[in-house]
Design a protein around this motif. Structure first.
Motif, PDB file in Angstrom:
ATOM      1  N   VAL A  11      38.724 -17.663  48.896  1.00 41.40           N
ATOM      2  CA  VAL A  11      37.972 -17.106  48.034  1.00 41.40           C
ATOM      3  C   VAL A  11      36.978 -15.831  49.003  1.00 41.40           C
ATOM      4  N   ASN A  12      36.562 -15.948  50.017  1.00 48.91           N
ATOM      5  CA  ASN A  12      36.370 -15.045  50.445  1.00 48.91           C
ATOM      6  C   ASN A  12      37.810 -13.738  50.956  1.00 48.91           C
ATOM      7  N   LEU A  13      39.246 -14.394  50.584  1.00 49.60           N
ATOM      8  CA  LEU A  13      40.052 -13.072  50.850  1.00 49.60           C
ATOM      9  C   LEU A  13      40.418 -12.918  49.691  1.00 49.60           C
ATOM     10  N   ALA A  14      39.690 -13.450  48.853  1.00 52.43           N
ATOM     11  CA  ALA A  14      40.348 -13.010  47.377  1.00 52.43           C
ATOM     12  C   ALA A  14      39.910 -11.500  46.787  1.00 52.43           C
ATOM     13  N   ARG A  19      33.519 -21.937  40.653  1.00 54.13           N
ATOM     14  CA  ARG A  19      33.534 -20.684  40.010  1.00 54.13           C
ATOM     15  C   ARG A  19      32.423 -20.072  39.819  1.00 54.13           C
ATOM     16  N   ARG A  20      31.397 -20.564  39.417  1.00 55.78           N
ATOM     17  CA  ARG A  20      30.375 -19.941  39.417  1.00 55.78           C
ATOM     18  C   ARG A  20      30.008 -19.069  40.477  1.00 55.78           C
ATOM     19  N   VAL A  21      30.648 -18.998  42.043  1.00 55.83           N
ATOM     20  CA  VAL A  21      29.986 -18.616  42.841  1.00 55.83           C
ATOM     21  C   VAL A  21      31.269 -17.368  42.448  1.00 55.83           C
ATOM     22  N   VAL A  22      32.573 -17.364  41.830  1.00 54.94           N
ATOM     23  CA  VAL A  22      33.612 -16.122  42.058  1.00 54.94           C
ATOM     24  C   VAL A  22      33.322 -15.253  41.222  1.00 54.94           C
ATOM     25  N   ASN A  23      32.843 -16.002  39.989  1.00 56.91           N
ATOM     26  CA  ASN A  23      32.133 -14.648  38.952  1.00 56.91           C
ATOM     27  C   ASN A  23      31.007 -14.060  38.793  1.00 56.91           C
ATOM     28  N   GLU A  24      30.285 -14.586  40.389  1.00 59.21           N
ATOM     29  CA  GLU A  24      29.136 -13.806  39.972  1.00 59.21           C
ATOM     30  C   GLU A  24      29.595 -12.378  40.677  1.00 59.21           C
ATOM     31  N   PRO A  25      28.651 -11.163  40.398  1.00 55.48           N
ATOM     32  CA  PRO A  25      28.929  -9.787  40.745  1.00 55.48           C
ATOM     33  C   PRO A  25      28.477 -10.264  42.797  1.00 55.48           C
ATOM     34  N   PRO A  26      29.675  -9.093  43.167  1.00 60.25           N
ATOM     35  CA  PRO A  26      28.924  -9.712  45.061  1.00 60.25           C
ATOM     36  C   PRO A  26      27.870  -8.453  45.439  1.00 60.25           C
ATOM     37  N   ALA A  47      39.339 -23.976  53.584  1.00 60.94           N
ATOM     38  CA  ALA A  47      40.576 -23.544  52.718  1.00 60.94           C
ATOM     39  C   ALA A  47      39.743 -23.183  51.682  1.00 60.94           C
ATOM     40  N   VAL A  48      39.397 -23.481  50.625  1.00 53.72           N
ATOM     41  CA  VAL A  48      39.238 -22.539  49.610  1.00 53.72           C
ATOM     42  C   VAL A  48      38.294 -21.750  50.095  1.00 53.72           C
TER      43      VAL A  48
END
Length: 86
Positions: free
Chosen positions: A13-16, A78-85, A8-9
């Motif tokens: 994250v992938n959608l957001a 947290r780390r993955v969300v904050n890194e640039p795509p 679910a997380v």
């Protein structure tokens, strides 16, 4: 429940924030291994109508590893969300 929460997380994250990869951690793999061994022990001792310290230790170790694994995933997300795509 742990795996459903992780899926679910990752979906949220992938959608957001866009596609991100979440490779499994050592803690997650260790937790799954302890779960499996504990469940085999539970079934074995249940079949024999016996109690075992091994079952109690497995249950508590599973709980502890679930907490550690969950915290590890929180920090990794947290780390993955904050890194640039890429």
């Amino acid at each position: 429940t742990r795996d459903v929460g992780i899926v679910a997380v990752v979906a949220i994250v992938n959608l957001a924030v866009g596609p991100r990869t979440f490779p499994p951690s050592v803690w997650g793999k260790l937790t799954t291994g302890v779960f499996v061994v504990t469940m085999v022990a539970v079934m074995y001792f249940n079949y024999r109508h016996e109690t075992s310290v091994l079952v109690d230790v497995g249950i508590w170790l599973s709980l502890a590893l679930t907490i550690v694994s969950g915290l590890d995933y929180v920090f990794r997300v947290r780390r993955v969300v904050n890194e640039p795509p890429t």
